[in-house]
Write an enzyme that holds these catalytic residues in place. Structure first.
Site, mmCIF file in Angstrom:
data_model
loop_
_atom_site.group_PDB
_atom_site.id
_atom_site.type_symbol
_atom_site.label_atom_id
_atom_site.label_comp_id
_atom_site.label_asym_id
_atom_site.label_seq_id
_atom_site.Cartn_x
_atom_site.Cartn_y
_atom_site.Cartn_z
ATOM 1 N N ASP A 138 1.111 -0.368 -13.247
ATOM 2 C CA ASP A 138 0.667 -0.761 -11.900
ATOM 3 C C ASP A 138 1.608 -1.839 -11.344
ATOM 4 O OD1 ASP A 138 -0.594 -0.912 -9.489
ATOM 5 O OD2 ASP A 138 -2.536 -1.554 -10.270
ATOM 6 N N ARG A 174 7.353 0.747 -3.089
ATOM 7 C CA ARG A 174 7.410 0.160 -1.725
ATOM 8 C C ARG A 174 8.546 0.777 -0.890
ATOM 9 N NH1 ARG A 174 2.467 -2.150 -2.830
ATOM 10 N NH2 ARG A 174 2.587 -4.062 -4.036
ATOM 11 N N HIS A 183 2.165 4.651 -12.915
ATOM 12 C CA HIS A 183 1.529 3.909 -11.806
ATOM 13 C C HIS A 183 2.458 2.799 -11.313
ATOM 14 C CE1 HIS A 183 -2.509 2.322 -10.068
ATOM 15 N NE2 HIS A 183 -1.492 1.871 -9.355
ATOM 16 N N ASN A 217 0.492 4.069 -0.994
ATOM 17 C CA ASN A 217 -0.001 3.053 -0.038
ATOM 18 C C ASN A 217 1.171 2.273 0.558
ATOM 19 O OD1 ASN A 217 0.548 1.717 -2.457
ATOM 20 N ND2 ASN A 217 -1.061 0.194 -2.187
HETATM 21 O O1 DOR Z 1 -3.395 -5.100 -7.557
HETATM 22 C C1 DOR Z 1 -3.223 -4.123 -6.836
HETATM 23 N N1 DOR Z 1 -2.101 -4.002 -6.090
HETATM 24 N N2 DOR Z 1 -4.156 -3.175 -6.797
HETATM 25 C C2 DOR Z 1 -4.090 -2.158 -5.906
HETATM 26 O O2 DOR Z 1 -4.961 -1.327 -5.902
HETATM 27 C C3 DOR Z 1 -2.994 -2.096 -4.919
HETATM 28 C C4 DOR Z 1 -1.793 -2.780 -5.438
HETATM 29 C C5 DOR Z 1 -0.736 -2.983 -4.395
HETATM 30 O O3 DOR Z 1 -0.345 -1.995 -3.759
HETATM 31 O O4 DOR Z 1 -0.267 -4.106 -4.223
HETATM 32 ZN ZN ZN Z 2 -5.353 0.473 -7.692
HETATM 33 ZN ZN ZN Z 3 -1.635 0.392 -7.920
#
Ligand code: DOR
Ligand code: ZN
Ligand code: ZN
Length: 446
Positions: free
Chosen positions: A305, A68, A64, A98
């Site tokens: 993440d 960018r 995860h 995203n």
């Molecule tokens: O903390 C987060 N940052 N949660 C997300 O779901 C998106 C992510 C981001 O893309 O910055």
């Molecule tokens: Zn998320």
């Molecule tokens: Zn994420």
């Protein structure tokens, strides 16, 4: 019998091989492991690395990561993000869609993969959003997406996944072509109702915490469980134990992050918006129960993440984006759990190597002859103090700043190429490759 010469021998380490640590030598040629065994039997090599006192582990896969680049390159790009990965001992990352522009079609997926392959020093697999037309799913699978990513609270796709029938059909079709579906599971209605009670009044941290309550996650996972039990569904960054239980009962795979496992919402008092993340850090009792689930083997994988933003964005004023970097702390934090004997080495390997490989169907995450030579040498005795100023990520801040950990990555090898060594990234851009999953027939679980 003459032996084929090896390019690189790594000798003297204790090697995590088939579930055990064995002293020996790993020989690598043309990007693959060609020998694991006693040094006396190893083929000759052009280069030899002595690794006494170190452990050789399969290359960790961070499932995860937000790399960018493109329209968000000021936050992170393929080069800095994958440099952060190999510096943190990570050989593969799975990149979130995203982006700007978003990865929401087969064409965009192919374009993004092409750009990344030129610049990356770690392997990169790609998530894709649901394409606007579901008929495009087979093409998305063919190009090699590792999974579909769905954000329940802000869909980013033109497909209306707030409609239950559409969502169920979309997940079925994705699974049929071998694509699991990974969810950011927070219920939009719970978020909207909770947000209304605060009406945007107050400091940004309390507004965020109030509008992202544990119930938003619980409700979302329960709804997914009632609609999609038995499907190939992955729940990202689980932060509350109730959601974990509901996900498990439905047969979903479960991811947790180091920040939800090791940090608590008390930290907001000290770090404020810098530590904002979605889902938010939870209170100590919730975190303790999540950690118990980790130690009890109920979590399929731990992922960072890694969500870098510019420091100015994180400090406000203005709407503060949630997320912070995590690639350079993921493995050290877990090594520290091993050094402190709360987690076994086999569990660590399951959580960051075998687990992600199994969930996403990747031929990685194991040290085995014939397999790609992705590995990390770690020193379990060395101390590491988290110093975000030294991060390779563009985001030079961390909620883990100042933590003293035991265990650090010393050398990272990606496809047989030494990518990180003695504190430096030493590989040229492009030694990473695009990760394409092995599709199982009929979309069954691998
Ligand atoms: O903390 C987060 N940052 N949660 C997300 O779901 C998106 C992510 C981001 O893309 O910055
Ligand atoms: Zn998320
Ligand atoms: Zn994420």
């Amino acid at each position: 019998m003459t032996k084929a010469p090896a390019g690189l021998n790594i000798c003297g380490a204790r090697v995590f091989y088939r579930g055990q640590l064995r002293e020996g030598c790993i020989s690598i040629s043309e990007g693959r492991i060609i020998f694991i065994g006693k040094e006396a039997h190893a083929p000759k090599a052009e280069e030899e690395v002595r690794a006494e006192g170190l452990l050789a582990l399969p290359g960790p896969i961070d499932a995860h990561v937000h790399l960018r680049d493109e329209g968000l390159a000021y936050k992170e790009d393929f080069w800095t993000g994958t440099c952060a990965a190999v510096t943190g001992g990570i050989t593969s990352v799975l990149d979130m869609p995203n982006t700007v522009p978003p990865v929401d079609s087969a064409e965009r997926l192919a374009e993004r993969a092409r750009k990344a392959e030129e610049r990356a020093v770690a392997n990169v697999g790609f998530y894709c959003l649901f394409p606007a037309e579901l008929s495009e799913l087979p093409r998305v699978a063919e190009i090699g997406a590792v999974a579909i990513k769905a954000y329940l609270h802000k869909p980013l796709t033109r497909l209306d996944i707030s409609d239950e029938a559409t969502l169920v059909k979309a997940v079925e079709l994705a699974n049929r072509v071998g694509l699991p579906v990974a969810f950011h599971a927070e219920d939009p209605r719970v978020i909207a109702e909770a947000a209304e009670t605060v009406g945007g009044e107050g400091d940004p941290v309390s507004v965020f915490l109030t509008s992202h309550p544990p119930e938003a996650e619980l409700k979302a996972v329960e709804r997914l469980a009632s609609l999609l039990a038995g499907r190939r569904v992955h729940i990202c960054h689980v932060s509350v134990p109730g959601a974990l239980k509901a996900a498990k009962r439905a047969g979903f795979t479960i991811e947790a992050t180091p920040h939800h496992l090791f940090l608590t919402s008390d930290l907001y008092g000290r770090l404020g918006t810098l530590a904002l993340v979605d889902p938010p850090l939870r209170p100590g009792d919730v975190v303790a129960r999540l950690r118990q689930a980790l130690y009890a083997g109920q979590i399929d994988l731990v992922a960072s993440d890694h969500a870098p933003h510019a420091l100015e964005e994180k400090l406000g004023p203005g709407p503060v984006p949630p997320g912070f970097p995590g690639l350079e702390t993921l493995l050290p934090l877990l090594l520290n759990e091993v050094a402190e004997r709360r987690l076994s080495l086999a569990e660590l390997v399951r959580l960051v190597c075998e687990g992600p490989a199994r969930v996403f169907g990747l031929d990685r995450g194991r040290l085995e002859v014939g397999w790609p030579a992705d590995l990390v040498l770690v020193d379990l005795k060395a101390e590491l103090v988290v110093r975000p100023g030294d991060f390779r990520s563009k985001a030079k801040y961390s909620p883990f700043e100042g933590m003293r950990l035991r265990g650090r990555p010393v050398m990272t090898v990606v496809n047989g190429v030494v990518a990180f060594r003695e504190g430096e990234v030493v590989a040229e851009p492009g030694c990473g490759t695009m990760l394409r999953p092995k599709r199982s027939p009929g979309g069954l679980r691998p």
